[in-house]
Structure formats: C-alpha cells, structure tokens
Design a protein around this motif. Structure first.
Motif, PDB file in Angstrom:
ATOM      1  N   LEU A   1      10.297   1.641   8.971  1.00 27.91           N
ATOM      2  CA  LEU A   1       8.537   2.708   9.106  1.00 27.91           C
ATOM      3  C   LEU A   1       8.359   2.558  10.214  1.00 27.91           C
ATOM      4  O   LEU A   1       8.298   2.009  11.405  1.00 27.91           O
ATOM      5  CB  LEU A   1       7.713   1.933   8.750  1.00 27.91           C
TER       6      LEU A   1
ATOM      7  N   THR B   1       5.475  12.011   5.185  1.00 27.67           N
ATOM      8  CA  THR B   1       6.044  11.134   4.041  1.00 27.67           C
ATOM      9  C   THR B   1       6.899  10.620   4.564  1.00 27.67           C
ATOM     10  O   THR B   1       8.210  10.517   4.793  1.00 27.67           O
ATOM     11  CB  THR B   1       6.238  11.747   3.497  1.00 27.67           C
TER      12      THR B   1
ATOM     13  N   ALA C   1       7.073   5.926   1.590  1.00 27.86           N
ATOM     14  CA  ALA C   1       5.866   5.662   2.216  1.00 27.86           C
ATOM     15  C   ALA C   1       5.218   6.738   2.157  1.00 27.86           C
ATOM     16  O   ALA C   1       5.846   8.269   2.518  1.00 27.86           O
ATOM     17  CB  ALA C   1       6.091   5.031   3.377  1.00 27.86           C
TER      18      ALA C   1
ATOM     19  N   GLU D   1      -1.285  -0.890   1.812  1.00 25.36           N
ATOM     20  CA  GLU D   1      -1.361  -0.212   2.517  1.00 25.36           C
ATOM     21  C   GLU D   1      -0.218  -1.278   3.962  1.00 25.36           C
ATOM     22  O   GLU D   1      -1.143  -2.072   4.289  1.00 25.36           O
ATOM     23  CB  GLU D   1      -3.352   0.147   3.333  1.00 25.36           C
TER      24      GLU D   1
ATOM     25  N   TRP E   1       0.780   3.175   6.511  1.00 30.08           N
ATOM     26  CA  TRP E   1       1.272   3.666   5.870  1.00 30.08           C
ATOM     27  C   TRP E   1       0.674   3.096   4.379  1.00 30.08           C
ATOM     28  O   TRP E   1       1.263   2.225   4.359  1.00 30.08           O
ATOM     29  CB  TRP E   1       2.932   3.568   5.852  1.00 30.08           C
TER      30      TRP E   1
ATOM     31  N   SER F   1       1.804   8.480   5.184  1.00 34.03           N
ATOM     32  CA  SER F   1       1.374   8.511   5.900  1.00 34.03           C
ATOM     33  C   SER F   1      -0.847   8.248   5.625  1.00 34.03           C
ATOM     34  O   SER F   1      -0.422   8.475   4.595  1.00 34.03           O
ATOM     35  CB  SER F   1       1.130   9.147   7.370  1.00 34.03           C
TER      36      SER F   1
END
Length: 219
Positions: free
Chosen positions: A97, A74, A66, A119, A102, A68
């Motif tokens: 998360l 990350t 993932a 996303e 993300w 941002s």
C-alpha cells in the motif's frame, strides 16, 4: 454367519458415512478474519476457524481490496499469502500500500466464508541518510589521504615577495607647487630686486652730490 458379517459391514459403512461430515465440520463452517494492520505497506491479517480458533491449515482463497479514505483511489483485488513472520495464522499481501489512510477489506471464500475490514494508515518513510538515490548500503566514505604540500620554489618565493612588495603602497610624491606659492615666490624676487635697484640708485646719487660739493669747495 455370512449374512451377519455382511450386515455388520453395511452398518459400519453407514456409520462412517454419517461420521465423515461431522469430522469435516469439526472446525465449523465460518472463518474469523482479523485485519491486524500493515507492515512496510503489506496488509497483515490473522485467519482462524471461528468455532475453535484453530489456524487454517489449508490454502486460503481470499481477495483484498483497499479504498482511500477520501474515496479517490482504489487498489486490488489482491490475494493473501502465508506470512512467515506471524505463522501459523498469519497472512499478508505481496503488494504494498502507498502512504496514506486506507479502508482495507478482506473476503475469504475457501475453505470457508469469512470477512474482515480495518482502516489502515501507512506512514511516509524518509530514506536513510547517506543513501544514494534511496538504494545501496549506508556508510561513511573512506578517508582520503591528503598529499603533502610541495615546498615553495625560488620562483614562487620571488613571486610572493614581489607580490608582497607590490602590495605595499608606494610613498606619496611631494606635492607640486601651487599657483599661490609660485606667485609668492615671484613677489619676493621682485621685492628683492627693487630693493637692490633702489640701493644702487641711492649710492649713485650720493656720489654725484659729493663730487659737486668738492667742485664748489675747490672753485
């Protein structure tokens, strides 16, 4: 006879060798990976065989990454585990998360290749009201029985009456005589005294005049 039996067995074995790859690849050689979103911050995915859409029965070897949206953070790589809430094709992550947007990508390497990305937005969840430090169960506090107020004693009532009496402003004293009023009183006294002296003097003069007139008449 023995030769025929041996030949038929050899043909059967060769046929099985040709059939095994076809059975092994009945689902196809690629996987369909769909990132469905998130649940309480956990990434959720569905993985099926792309050829027939069947769920994957084997263990899946996959990595989840993932990034941002602004590219400053990350997370990963994480692994996928079975999602009991979306079985049999559901997979999820044990990691969570943090809130934000993300770009999530999932890459599967076993039992076949597959890739999916999406996303994902994780909202900020406010703690429920009534929780202490964000943990524990919520609930209204138990009511506390109030003790009866004690009866006022004689001392307290006397103190209250004394305080009530002290609260009443005392009557204002008579104003002290001013200098002007004192001067007016002195002036009245002197006037009265002067009148009396004048009257006495007049009476004395009158007596003297009468005595002289009598003497003249007699003489």
């Amino acid at each position: 006879m023995r030769i025929r039996i041996a030949l038929s067995a050899a043909v059967t074995a060769l046929g099985l060798l040709f059939l095994l790859p076809s059975v092994a690849h009945a689902h196809g050689d690629t996987l369909k990976v769909v990132v469905t979103g998130q649940r309480a911050g956990h990434v959720t995915t569905e993985i099926t065989w792309e050829n027939d859409g069947d769920a994957v029965d084997e263990a899946v070897s996959a990595t989840v990454n993932a990034v941002s949206v602004d590219g400053t953070r990350t997370l990963g790589p994480w692994v996928l585990v079975r999602d009991p809430a979306a079985a049999p094709a559901g997979w999820t992550t044990a990691e969570v998360l943090p809130p934000g947007s993300w770009k999530v990508s999932v890459d599967v390497g076993f039992p076949a290749l597959g890739h999916g990305e999406l996303e994902v937005g994780v909202p900020v969840v406010d703690p429920a009201p009534g929780t202490a430090g964000g943990t524990g169960t919520t609930g209204a506090p138990a009511p506390v029985a109030s003790a009866p107020a004690p009866a006022p004693t004689t001392a307290t009532s006397g103190a209250q009456s004394g305080s009530a009496q002290s609260a009443v402003p005392p009557s204002s004293p008579a104003p002290a005589p001013t200098a002007s009023s004192a001067a007016e009183g002195d002036a009245v006294w002197w006037t009265t005294a002067g009148v009396a002296v004048t009257a006495l003097a007049g009476a004395g003069v009158g007596l003297l005049l009468r005595r002289r007139r009598l003497r003249r008449r007699l003489g």
